[in-house]
Design an enzyme around this catalytic site. Structure first.
Site, PDB file in Angstrom:
ATOM      1  N   ASN A 289       0.896  -1.232   0.106  1.00  0.00           N
ATOM      2  CA  ASN A 289       0.097  -0.045  -0.053  1.00  0.00           C
ATOM      3  C   ASN A 289       0.808   1.207  -0.062  1.00  0.00           C
ATOM      4  OD1 ASN A 289      -1.893   1.840   0.439  1.00  0.00           O
ATOM      5  ND2 ASN A 289      -2.468   1.489   2.319  1.00  0.00           N
TER       6      ASN A 289
ATOM      7  N   LYS B   2       0.211   4.361  -0.170  1.00  0.00           N
ATOM      8  CA  LYS B   2      -0.585   5.375   0.235  1.00  0.00           C
ATOM      9  C   LYS B   2      -0.393   6.757  -0.598  1.00  0.00           C
ATOM     10  CE  LYS B   2      -0.392   3.254   4.779  1.00  0.00           C
ATOM     11  NZ  LYS B   2      -0.209   3.503   6.233  1.00  0.00           N
TER      12      LYS B   2
ATOM     13  N   HIS C 298      -9.746   0.862   4.785  1.00  0.00           N
ATOM     14  CA  HIS C 298      -8.460   1.100   5.730  1.00  0.00           C
ATOM     15  C   HIS C 298      -8.810   2.161   6.746  1.00  0.00           C
ATOM     16  CE1 HIS C 298      -4.473   2.388   6.642  1.00  0.00           C
ATOM     17  NE2 HIS C 298      -3.800   1.399   5.984  1.00  0.00           N
TER      18      HIS C 298
ATOM     19  N   GLU D 294      -7.356   4.385   7.825  1.00  0.00           N
ATOM     20  CA  GLU D 294      -6.994   5.882   7.449  1.00  0.00           C
ATOM     21  C   GLU D 294      -8.203   6.530   6.729  1.00  0.00           C
ATOM     22  OE1 GLU D 294      -3.355   5.365   5.381  1.00  0.00           O
ATOM     23  OE2 GLU D 294      -2.337   4.901   7.290  1.00  0.00           O
TER      24      GLU D 294
ATOM     25  N   GLU E  58      -5.331  -4.907  10.570  1.00  0.00           N
ATOM     26  CA  GLU E  58      -4.446  -3.871  10.644  1.00  0.00           C
ATOM     27  C   GLU E  58      -4.669  -3.221  11.838  1.00  0.00           C
ATOM     28  OE1 GLU E  58      -2.471  -2.819   6.494  1.00  0.00           O
ATOM     29  OE2 GLU E  58      -4.186  -1.401   7.173  1.00  0.00           O
TER      30      GLU E  58
ATOM     31  N   GLY F 197       2.398   2.295  10.785  1.00  0.00           N
ATOM     32  CA  GLY F 197       3.467   3.337  10.914  1.00  0.00           C
ATOM     33  C   GLY F 197       3.774   3.979  11.925  1.00  0.00           C
TER      34      GLY F 197
ATOM     35  N   SER G  18       3.616  -2.032  10.126  1.00  0.00           N
ATOM     36  CA  SER G  18       4.905  -2.022  10.685  1.00  0.00           C
ATOM     37  C   SER G  18       5.542  -3.460  10.419  1.00  0.00           C
ATOM     38  CB  SER G  18       5.269  -1.493  11.998  1.00  0.00           C
ATOM     39  OG  SER G  18       4.824  -0.202  12.356  1.00  0.00           O
TER      40      SER G  18
HETATM   41  P1  13P Z   1       3.067   0.458   7.792  1.00  0.00           P
HETATM   42  O1  13P Z   1       3.291  -0.577   7.223  1.00  0.00           O
HETATM   43  O2  13P Z   1       3.593   1.633   7.188  1.00  0.00           O
HETATM   44  O3  13P Z   1       2.784   0.201   9.259  1.00  0.00           O
HETATM   45  O4  13P Z   1       1.303   0.454   7.332  1.00  0.00           O
HETATM   46  C1  13P Z   1       0.586  -0.563   7.176  1.00  0.00           C
HETATM   47  C2  13P Z   1      -0.600  -0.264   6.469  1.00  0.00           C
HETATM   48  O5  13P Z   1      -1.354   0.671   6.625  1.00  0.00           O
HETATM   49  C3  13P Z   1      -0.927  -0.692   5.281  1.00  0.00           C
HETATM   50  O6  13P Z   1      -2.150  -0.784   4.700  1.00  0.00           O
END
Ligand code: 13P
Length: 253
Positions: free
Chosen positions: A9, A11, A98, A100, A170, A176, A216
């Site tokens: 991803n 982002k 997601h 976010e 997740e 992150g 992560s």
């Molecule tokens: P990270 O691997 O940067 O923690 O992000 C995970 C994520 O949100 C994947 O969709």
């Protein structure tokens, strides 16, 4: 046997040039290292989908996914992108739900259920994200919370439709933050979710659904995570932006 999947991803990262370079590197490494039984999905921002798809070409095992789609079929919805449009550009997967998007764009369970329907109607595989906040984890209600997310946005599907869905667990506190769920915590949740799926769709279908871990994940912890029986791969954020790290994760099964 369930599919093993590692999805990157991206982002809201990478310029056109950077995205093309990353894709070229990943395709070359994937082919060069003769990776065979792991499905890779690259999920860049919308404008990258077309060039990334072209660069991936007909490489067996690598697919392109979007990070979102509209809940509408089409028409006067400025700024939105439908599943139908995505499918017509050769996109195969779409990340939905997601955290976010749930948090920053107030996507609720009802709109997510509609997006899932749109994706499936146009042949896209939804990667449905679920996960709890730190507060919920500390209160001890995390399993119930995440099960409820699946019930609300997926359990209206027929068994045939549901069989096409990929789930990504997740935990929000691990995204992150550099703080990964332990392999034991991931396994515990994945097993609980699979059990929940079985209550609705039966053991056979539940056993076929790929459940990915995200938060992560990196080349240092992927092996242990993917070694757990109910962890079928990963949804990778930060580490998906570096070709070598990403491929090392792909090779961690
Ligand atoms: P990270 O691997 O940067 O923690 O992000 C995970 C994520 O949100 C994947 O969709």
């Amino acid at each position: 046997m369930r599919k093993k999947i590692v999805a990157g991803n991206w982002k809201m990262n990478l310029t056109s040039e950077e995205g093309q370079q990353l894709t070229t590197e990943i395709v070359n490494l994937y082919k060069g290292e003769a990776i065979q039984d792991v499905v890779v999905v690259l999920n860049p921002p919308f404008p990258h989908l077309y060039p990334v798809k072209k660069l991936v070409g007909d490489t067996a095992g690598i697919f392109v996914g979007a990070q979102n789609c509209s809940d509408k079929e089409g028409g006067a919805f400025t700024g939105e992108v439908s599943s139908k449009i995505l499918a017509s550009f050769g996109v195969s997967y779409v990340i939905l739900g997601h955290s976010e998007r749930r948090e920053n764009f107030k996507e609720d369970q009802v709109v997510l259920a509609t997006k899932i329907n749109q994706a499936l109607a146009h042949g896209l595989v939804p990667i449905f994200c679920c996960g709890e906040s730190l507060e919920i984890r500390e209160s001890g209600t995390h399993e119930e919370t995440v099960k409820a997310q699946l019930t609300a946005s997926l359990f209206h599907l027929s068994p045939g439709e549901f069989s096409k869905v990929v789930i990504a667990y997740e935990p929000i506190w691990a995204i992150g933050t550099g703080k990964t769920a332990s392999a034991e915590q991931a396994q515990e949740m994945h097993a609980a979710l699979r059990g929940h799926l079985a209550t609705k769709y039966g053991d056979v279908i539940a056993a076929q659904i790929a459940i990915l871990y995200g938060g992560s994940a990196n080349p240092g912890n992927a092996k242990e995570l993917f070694g757990k029986p109910d962890v079928d791969g990963g949804l990778i954020g930060g580490a998906s932006l570096k070709s070598r790290d990403f491929i090392e994760i792909v090779k961690s099964f």
